[in-house]
Design a protein around this motif. Sequence first.
Motif, PDB file in Angstrom:
ATOM      1  N   UNK A 321       0.836  -1.195   0.000  1.00  0.00           N
ATOM      2  CA  UNK A 321       0.000   0.000   0.000  1.00  0.00           C
ATOM      3  C   UNK A 321       0.873   1.247   0.000  1.00  0.00           C
ATOM      4  N   UNK A 322       0.582   2.234  -0.853  1.00  0.00           N
ATOM      5  CA  UNK A 322       1.393   3.458  -0.926  1.00  0.00           C
ATOM      6  C   UNK A 322       1.431   4.198   0.402  1.00  0.00           C
ATOM      7  N   UNK A 323       2.563   4.830   0.672  1.00  0.00           N
ATOM      8  CA  UNK A 323       2.728   5.573   1.927  1.00  0.00           C
ATOM      9  C   UNK A 323       1.708   6.697   2.042  1.00  0.00           C
ATOM     10  N   UNK A 324       1.360   7.324   0.930  1.00  0.00           N
ATOM     11  CA  UNK A 324       0.380   8.407   0.954  1.00  0.00           C
ATOM     12  C   UNK A 324      -0.982   7.902   1.404  1.00  0.00           C
ATOM     13  N   UNK A 325      -1.364   6.721   0.958  1.00  0.00           N
ATOM     14  CA  UNK A 325      -2.639   6.127   1.367  1.00  0.00           C
ATOM     15  C   UNK A 325      -2.648   5.851   2.867  1.00  0.00           C
ATOM     16  N   UNK A 326      -1.576   5.272   3.372  1.00  0.00           N
ATOM     17  CA  UNK A 326      -1.481   4.965   4.803  1.00  0.00           C
ATOM     18  C   UNK A 326      -1.555   6.249   5.632  1.00  0.00           C
ATOM     19  N   UNK A 327      -0.790   7.269   5.228  1.00  0.00           N
ATOM     20  CA  UNK A 327      -0.735   8.513   5.992  1.00  0.00           C
ATOM     21  C   UNK A 327      -2.085   9.229   5.988  1.00  0.00           C
ATOM     22  N   UNK A 328      -2.733   9.260   4.833  1.00  0.00           N
ATOM     23  CA  UNK A 328      -4.031   9.941   4.739  1.00  0.00           C
ATOM     24  C   UNK A 328      -5.096   9.196   5.525  1.00  0.00           C
ATOM     25  N   UNK A 329      -5.102   7.880   5.419  1.00  0.00           N
ATOM     26  CA  UNK A 329      -6.050   7.063   6.164  1.00  0.00           C
ATOM     27  C   UNK A 329      -5.876   7.268   7.668  1.00  0.00           C
ATOM     28  N   UNK A 330      -4.634   7.246   8.139  1.00  0.00           N
ATOM     29  CA  UNK A 330      -4.371   7.436   9.570  1.00  0.00           C
ATOM     30  C   UNK A 330      -4.798   8.823  10.022  1.00  0.00           C
ATOM     31  N   UNK A 331      -4.452   9.842   9.253  1.00  0.00           N
ATOM     32  CA  UNK A 331      -4.790  11.210   9.639  1.00  0.00           C
ATOM     33  C   UNK A 331      -6.283  11.439   9.726  1.00  0.00           C
ATOM     34  N   UNK A 332      -7.031  10.953   8.743  1.00  0.00           N
ATOM     35  CA  UNK A 332      -8.481  11.130   8.759  1.00  0.00           C
ATOM     36  C   UNK A 332      -9.115  10.326   9.899  1.00  0.00           C
ATOM     37  N   UNK A 333      -8.588   9.144  10.179  1.00  0.00           N
ATOM     38  CA  UNK A 333      -9.124   8.331  11.269  1.00  0.00           C
ATOM     39  C   UNK A 333      -8.890   8.980  12.626  1.00  0.00           C
TER      40      UNK A 333
END
Length: 409
Positions: A321-333
């Motif tokens: 999974x791309x780092x951008x996806x992980x970071x955005x998912x974590x931030x929104x959560x």
Amino acid sequence: MNKTSNSLSGRDLFSPSIAALVGVIVNYGGTFILVFQAAKVAGLSPEMTASWIWSISIGVGVTGIWLSYRYREPIITAWSTPGVAFLVSALAITPYPEAIGAYIISAIGFIFLGLSGMFERFVQRIPPGIAAGLLAGILLQFGISAFGGAEVDPLLVVVLFASYIILRRFTSRYAIVGILIIGLIYLISMRQADFSNIKLAIALPVFVVPEFSLHALLGVALPLFIITLTGQYMPGMLVLRNDGFKTSANPILGVTGLGSLLAAPFGASPFNVAAITAAIATGKDAHEDPNKRYIAGLASGIFYIIVGVFGVTLAALFQILPATFIATLAGLALLGTIGSSLANALTNPNGRETALITFLATAANVTLLEVGGAFWGLVAGLVAHVMIHGKFHKKQYKLSRVQQAEQKQ
């Protein structure tokens, strides 16, 4: 916690389980690369690397399940991210059997600290505003990262953000699972994630006979103990306190210390109560009823055990999974937790300034003497509190009005 019905509906299980899944994805996709880096530095074989993944994943899974079930709170355990980061450099100059011995010594230290009760007494004396400011400062970088990824992949961030806003408007409870599914569909359709080459393979534990040396004691065990205590246990306990969960730190230290002790000969570095990923599961987004959020702790443990059984295979899956996806998912959560932490930090006018100092000093994330920003932010806030207000009072932690209202729901 107020007593509630023991019956659980499908909805009661679904929302906390999704919060747990997001936390697990963030943990493996965001920080587990450090384990591979440390294993490479140590010159470990693929089998020994798989054993490290097996032992630490099953260790945090079992301890998290037991603690969450025993105390009916979302007590999620995880490996120490700053601790593993330290091992990337430490294992370069430390023979692996001696490192295993250092893990054992650190684990014994956590067990004795839990038995002594000293850490819990210290946590109880931290003013609630400072605790909330510390948590908000730790999580701030994750909130910023939710939008910072737009420089790398603006379309992905826009899709996730727009989906989050729409879902929060119409089905707030399922916003996180919604953006998780939409994000995965987007990645697959845009060919940014290819899962076709992933093959399941069961990991097997490899026992390493520990060795003990003064070098490993002073150069690995002691720093690892301090880094894990200040960088993980302290913020992890304050995450629980911030959302109104009040289980003593003593059994948490004891259980995770014992788990670390048993898992160490198979390669597991010490593990502890989770901080960042725990915040995803301890707030209202996991479940509106605080008494049912412990389900997230059980689900997290199950997910960790599954990953542990299949070892490197599933860890590699998360890293696709791309780092951008992980970071955005974590931030929104974590948006809800960041907001509630800031609100709690600034609730009391008398402690607002010291809470703000804690928040800013923690958010600066300055590392001194190889100790991370969370510790120095807490030090700054406590020193400011003592200088301005003169002293601490026993058991200062109390729920804010917001938290009290939430507990009555």
